[in-house]
Write an enzyme that holds these catalytic residues in place. Sequence first.
Site, PDB file in Angstrom:
ATOM      1  N   LYS A 147      -7.081  -4.194  -3.202  1.00 17.15           N
ATOM      2  CA  LYS A 147      -7.211  -4.949  -1.750  1.00 17.15           C
ATOM      3  C   LYS A 147      -8.521  -3.624  -1.219  1.00 17.15           C
ATOM      4  O   LYS A 147      -8.370  -2.333  -1.327  1.00 17.15           O
ATOM      5  CB  LYS A 147      -6.560  -5.681  -0.859  1.00 17.15           C
ATOM      6  CG  LYS A 147      -6.371  -4.498  -0.275  1.00 17.15           C
ATOM      7  CD  LYS A 147      -4.867  -5.362   0.393  1.00 17.15           C
ATOM      8  CE  LYS A 147      -3.579  -4.725   1.836  1.00 17.15           C
ATOM      9  NZ  LYS A 147      -4.335  -3.719   2.656  1.00 17.15           N
ATOM     10  N   CYS A 190      -1.620  -2.364   8.034  1.00 20.18           N
ATOM     11  CA  CYS A 190      -1.923  -3.697   7.718  1.00 20.18           C
ATOM     12  C   CYS A 190      -0.641  -4.696   6.979  1.00 20.18           C
ATOM     13  O   CYS A 190      -0.303  -5.300   7.401  1.00 20.18           O
ATOM     14  CB  CYS A 190      -1.898  -3.124   5.991  1.00 20.18           C
ATOM     15  SG  CYS A 190      -3.239  -2.119   5.681  1.00 20.18           S
ATOM     16  N   ASP A 231       1.178  -1.170  -0.027  1.00 18.55           N
ATOM     17  CA  ASP A 231       0.007   0.033   0.098  1.00 18.55           C
ATOM     18  C   ASP A 231       0.568   0.904   0.120  1.00 18.55           C
ATOM     19  O   ASP A 231       0.408   2.795   0.340  1.00 18.55           O
ATOM     20  CB  ASP A 231      -0.889   0.358   1.234  1.00 18.55           C
ATOM     21  CG  ASP A 231      -1.932  -1.428   0.968  1.00 18.55           C
ATOM     22  OD1 ASP A 231      -1.833  -2.435   0.298  1.00 18.55           O
ATOM     23  OD2 ASP A 231      -2.447  -1.762   2.291  1.00 18.55           O
TER      24      ASP A 231
END
Length: 295
Positions: free
Chosen positions: A179, A212, A118
């Site tokens: 995602k 994450c 990310d």
Amino acid sequence: MAAAEPGAAPGSGSCAPAGSGSVPVLFCFSVFARPSSVPHGAGYELLIQKFLSLYGDQIDMHRKFVVQLFAEEWSQYIDLPKGFLVNERCKVRLVPLQIQITTLGNLTPSSTVFFCCDMQERFRPAIKYFGDIISVGQRLLQGARLLGIPVIVTEQYPKGLGSTVQEIDLTGAKLVLPKTKFSMVLPEVEAALAEIPGVRSIVLFGVETHVCIQQTALELIGRGLEVHIVADATSSRSMMDRMFALERLARTGIIVTTSEAILLQLVADKEHPKFKEIQNLIKASAPESGLLSKV
């Protein structure tokens, strides 16, 4: 997989009174718990078969395991009683009898995959030291290309948060996946890992450390993989969140390390054919941001 035969243990040899049909059972393994059912009167062998059908792709067949039953009487798990038969709803788990620690943190290119998490444009103004982790992340990806290491990249809700920043070159990445789940461990990622023979270690970096990155790392070790988090290539909006996440992860057995340590461990020897290129990469792109003083 070798499962230890149940021996004598306190308590009855079944969950409850006799009945007929199927019986609901919660099957627990590692960090997972999956409800299913078995025929009334099922014993040890059928429980083992059910564990294999539910978790077969995650069970190391070379280890020994024991099946345990949650006993209300003791409010904890006990070894499956001898002659146990499932007669009512119950909870069982599969536990390794021995933990194999054979790698001790060693990394080799042939058994390693890089996870880039990310690193997206909308995070730029919010994440501390974002410019520095971009620089280090790019260095890691260049090193992965030099050493032939597969790279898996995710982007959190790219429709709203944008794509991976332009400075990060994703050329040759095995998978670039959008995602919404915080963890990178998606079915597509698991399928990609299954295509790579002998994967043992994951090198993980990106944002955010306490969300994450943390959730990805915990899922990966739950699947028996060794995880290396690159401290100079991961950050959060809050340095407190980052610090406590790294401390928590280190206590679980996850290896917190640096990009230079990772790259030099992967080449391992001055005589490695790619050593000079890796050395030049390190010299050319090492930021002096002070981020590591925040670990």
